[in-house]
Design an enzyme around this catalytic site. Structure first.
Site, short mmCIF file in Angstrom:
data_model
loop_
_atom_site.label_atom_id
_atom_site.label_comp_id
_atom_site.label_asym_id
_atom_site.label_seq_id
_atom_site.Cartn_x
_atom_site.Cartn_y
_atom_site.Cartn_z
N LYS A 25 22.69 2.16 5.18
CA LYS A 25 22.39 3.40 4.45
C LYS A 25 23.57 4.39 4.55
CE LYS A 25 18.63 1.36 3.34
NZ LYS A 25 17.22 1.48 3.60
C1 LIG Z 1 15.86 0.66 3.58
C2 LIG Z 1 14.66 1.13 2.86
C3 LIG Z 1 13.40 1.25 3.45
C4 LIG Z 1 13.11 0.73 4.82
O1 LIG Z 1 13.94 1.19 5.79
P1 LIG Z 1 14.13 0.33 7.13
O2 LIG Z 1 14.91 1.27 7.99
O3 LIG Z 1 14.88 -0.90 6.76
O4 LIG Z 1 12.78 0.05 7.66
C5 LIG Z 1 12.36 1.80 2.74
N1 LIG Z 1 12.53 2.18 1.47
C6 LIG Z 1 13.71 2.05 0.84
C7 LIG Z 1 13.82 2.52 -0.57
C8 LIG Z 1 14.81 1.51 1.50
O5 LIG Z 1 15.97 1.37 0.86
#
Ligand SMILES: *Cc1c(COP(=O)(O)O)cnc(C)c1O
Length: 410
Positions: A195
């Site tokens: 992210k």
């Molecule tokens: C990455 C993501 C999640 C989940 O996050 P994690 O940290 O992997 O559990 C949820 N929603 C979206 C849109 C994402 O891109």
């Protein structure tokens, strides 16, 4: 013949040091945590500081860190205290981490269709999914591109429904000047490896509502009222905390977030500029009043010009060492086994046993925007370590691969 082979460049990759920005700031903070001997956030200061600074950064009254983006969505839903069988409107083009928590809270995910231009839900697609049993709406700002929030919030207000914004991909994205995640009732973010900022795994929930904030804090802490005169486990909840080690890295990363977003925007603008005149390629569509923060750069291909679609272009790009992903997700979430075979708790199929039959009708023809959006999208990687030479390289590879596909047809 492909004309992109001459010199292949290795692009910065967000799964290793080449595409991430860790340095002395993270090292110093980690050192301080270890020296303190306190790794739990219940006693340390780093997670608390991160929460305070993140709230300030995006303009929310309350922010709490938690174990993942999935945990963030789960915490948001738990705060709403839904009844089993309540319906939660969501999207099928999202991470499973945004959907599994709905089932864990014994609620029914009701999939709204999307605008094929952005792959985001809209007020119109949400409205079509509403029922007397709807209790919440979750919107995902996919790829960092904000949903058209004005109409969505108006609809939600008229129906007295809370809106959870899944901003896991949308740090730094804004709508009418405000950070996404602060427009609805609760905002959710992820600090997972790929992210905008990361501490490996982690999540954040934000809200302006003090009662919801209190429930989210408790939910992350097994329902235990730390600091209360007579604390108890007030309701069913998990330990969703992150450690001080994660908090230290997250805090250092937060200091870099604005710059990460700025670089991503600049690189995306350069890419848009370089690709704007390629026949049959549509650069990202951004709604009026929205500011995209480019977690990924999603192109759309005109099927009249590229009948073999994104997979053919992705294959040529792979030869040039550009990891483009056709469709983003292989299939809409409701096509996964968890929904198709109702693999939830043992053989019970709970909570889907409580669903109205219509909400379990997962035929793709009911979701034309989803089918079209996924069929035509090609997701290009981008991150804050891209230099202009990387952008030029990707743009040249895309232009050349697209030209090859067009001339193969001519
Ligand atoms: C990455 C993501 C999640 C989940 O996050 P994690 O940290 O992997 O559990 C949820 N929603 C979206 C849109 C994402 O891109």
């Amino acid at each position: 013949m492909s004309s992109v082979e001459t010199t292949t460049l290795t692009l910065p990759n967000d799964q290793d040091a080449s595409g991430r920005d860790f340095g002395i700031e993270e090292m110093t903070a980690l050192d301080a945590v270890l020296a303190s001997g306190t790794l739990t956030s219940t006693k340390g200061a780093f997670v608390k500081n991160f929460e305070r600074e993140f709230a300030e950064h995006i303009g929310a009254s309350h922010a709490y860190a938690c174990a993942s983006g999935s945990a963030a969505v789960h915490t948001a839903l738990a705060a709403l205290d839904l009844e089993p069988g309540d319906e939660v409107i969501t999207t099928s083009i999202t991470d499973m981490g945004a959907l599994a928590p709905i089932l864990y809270q014994a609620a029914i995910p009701v999939f709204a269709d999307v605008d094929p231009r952005t792959c985001n839900v809209t007020a119109a697609t949400i409205e079509a999914a509403l029922s007397a049993r709807t209790r919440a709406i979750i919107v995902t700002h996919l790829f960092g591109n904000p949903c058209e929030m004005e109409a969505i919030l108006e609809l939600a207000r008229a129906r007295h429904l809370p809106v959870i914004e899944d901003a896991a991909q949308a740090f730094g994205a804004r709508y009418r000047g405000r950070h996404v995640g602060t427009l609805g009732t609760i905002g959710c973010f992820s600090l997972q490896q790929g992210k905008h900022i990361t501490c490996g795994e982690g999540g954040i929930v934000v809200t302006d509502d003090p009662a919801l904030a209190r429930r989210m804090y408790l939910y992350i802490n097994k329902g235990w009222g730390y600091g209360d005169p007579h604390p108890d486990h007030y309701f069913l909840a998990l330990n969703y905390r992150i450690s001080e080690l994660q908090g230290a890295v997250a805090l250092a990363q937060l200091g870099k977030l604005d710059r990460h977003v700025e670089i991503r925007r600049e690189r995306a603008a350069a890419l848009t500029n370089a690709l704007a005149d390629v026949p049959g390629l549509e650069v990202p569509y951004v709604y009026d009043g929205a500011e995209h923060s480019y977690w990924k750069y999603a192109l759309r291909l005109d099927p009249a010009i590229y009948p073999e679609g994104p997979p053919a272009l992705a294959r040529l790009l792979k030869d040039a060492n550009v990891a483009a992903v056709p469709r983003y997700i292989a299939k809409p979430a409701f096509m996964c086994e968890v929904f198709q075979k109702r693999r939830t708790f043992g053989t019970s199929a709970f909570p889907l046993t409580l669903a109205r039959p219509e909400t379990l009708d997962y035929r793709l023809e009911r979701f034309p925007g989803t089918a079209e959006g996924l069929a035509h999208v090609l997701v290009l990687p981008i991150n804050e370590r891209y230099e202009l030479e990387h952008v030029s390289y990707v743009a040249d590879a895309v232009r050349s691969a697209a030209a090859d596909l067009r001339s193969a047809r001519a």
